[in-house]
Scaffold this active site. Sequence first.
Site, PDB file in Angstrom:
ATOM      1  N   LYS A   1      18.171  23.143  87.720  1.00 53.37           N
ATOM      2  CA  LYS A   1      18.634  24.163  88.659  1.00 53.37           C
ATOM      3  C   LYS A   1      18.588  23.660  90.095  1.00 53.37           C
ATOM      4  O   LYS A   1      19.517  23.891  90.862  1.00 53.37           O
ATOM      5  CB  LYS A   1      17.770  25.438  88.560  1.00 53.37           C
TER       6      LYS A   1
ATOM      7  N   ARG B   1      13.115  35.840  88.221  1.00 51.41           N
ATOM      8  CA  ARG B   1      12.478  35.296  87.015  1.00 51.41           C
ATOM      9  C   ARG B   1      11.931  36.397  86.131  1.00 51.41           C
ATOM     10  O   ARG B   1      11.385  36.095  85.073  1.00 51.41           O
ATOM     11  CB  ARG B   1      11.320  34.403  87.434  1.00 51.41           C
TER      12      ARG B   1
ATOM     13  N   ARG C   1       9.759  13.722  86.054  1.00 49.77           N
ATOM     14  CA  ARG C   1      10.171  14.147  87.399  1.00 49.77           C
ATOM     15  C   ARG C   1       9.126  13.738  88.443  1.00 49.77           C
ATOM     16  O   ARG C   1       7.945  14.029  88.300  1.00 49.77           O
ATOM     17  CB  ARG C   1      10.360  15.667  87.408  1.00 49.77           C
TER      18      ARG C   1
ATOM     19  N   ARG D   1       4.556  16.502  90.611  1.00 50.79           N
ATOM     20  CA  ARG D   1       4.054  17.850  90.870  1.00 50.79           C
ATOM     21  C   ARG D   1       2.923  18.148  89.899  1.00 50.79           C
ATOM     22  O   ARG D   1       3.035  17.831  88.719  1.00 50.79           O
ATOM     23  CB  ARG D   1       5.177  18.871  90.638  1.00 50.79           C
TER      24      ARG D   1
ATOM     25  N   ARG E   1       4.473  26.805  81.196  1.00 52.79           N
ATOM     26  CA  ARG E   1       5.652  27.245  81.965  1.00 52.79           C
ATOM     27  C   ARG E   1       6.822  27.568  81.033  1.00 52.79           C
ATOM     28  O   ARG E   1       7.578  28.494  81.279  1.00 52.79           O
ATOM     29  CB  ARG E   1       6.055  26.173  82.983  1.00 52.79           C
TER      30      ARG E   1
END
Length: 220
Positions: A18, A93, A132, A165, A176
Amino acid sequence: MSDAPRYIILLGAPGAGKGTQAEILREHFGLVHVSSGDLFRENRAKQTPLGKLAEKYMEKGELVPDDVTIQMVMERIARPDCVNGVVFDGFPRTEAQAQALDAAFAREGKKIGATLLVNVRDELLIQRLSARWFCPADGSVYNLLSNPPKQTGKCDKDGTALEQRNDDKPETVTRRLQVYHSQTAPLIEYYRQAGLLREADGEQNIEQVQAAIVKIVEML
Ligand code: AMP
């Protein structure tokens, strides 16, 4: 293609791409990229009261409570730069957030142009999130699988050492994804019923996903 401001929502699990696609829409259509995750991270970095509160939820992979999230995003979109259109990334969300956005838009006479669902299977999301990395200096995001830095572990733009992260570490990623399926995925039906849902196959490469979503937004 109409000249009215475009308000686009990107819906999808963490790791669906996203943020990357929101940046592309920002550039291509001159939209403002509003990422609730980035707003929380900015507040966390400055250790504002909101940042300190959000931190407790973020590090566990849980959602920050609706009231503070809604207030933060509403304040952001009330700023003058948002009049020409917004791409929402990571918001709404929950159904309460979607309803709050609908209510605010109804009051202001604005319309959501489309909600773009970026579909990616969980197995691939887990791989992507663990690959990531980001530059703490300028916020650039890299992916060791699809978009690696030129020099291992360093930002292409300023050479800063890349970091992962905390919430992309495996324990938190699993939580998550559970949170996405239980609290956010119901929004797929919410926006389908509103006639706003469009879908893109997020498992294609970045350019192919980009081409698909740009085409959808151009048709609005
Ligand atoms: P993201 O960068 O979008 O993956 O967001 C990182 C974290 O920020 C999430 O795991 C949540 O803890 C929090 N967050 C971001 N957006 C929202 C939202 N719309 N509602 C609640 N929590 C959020």
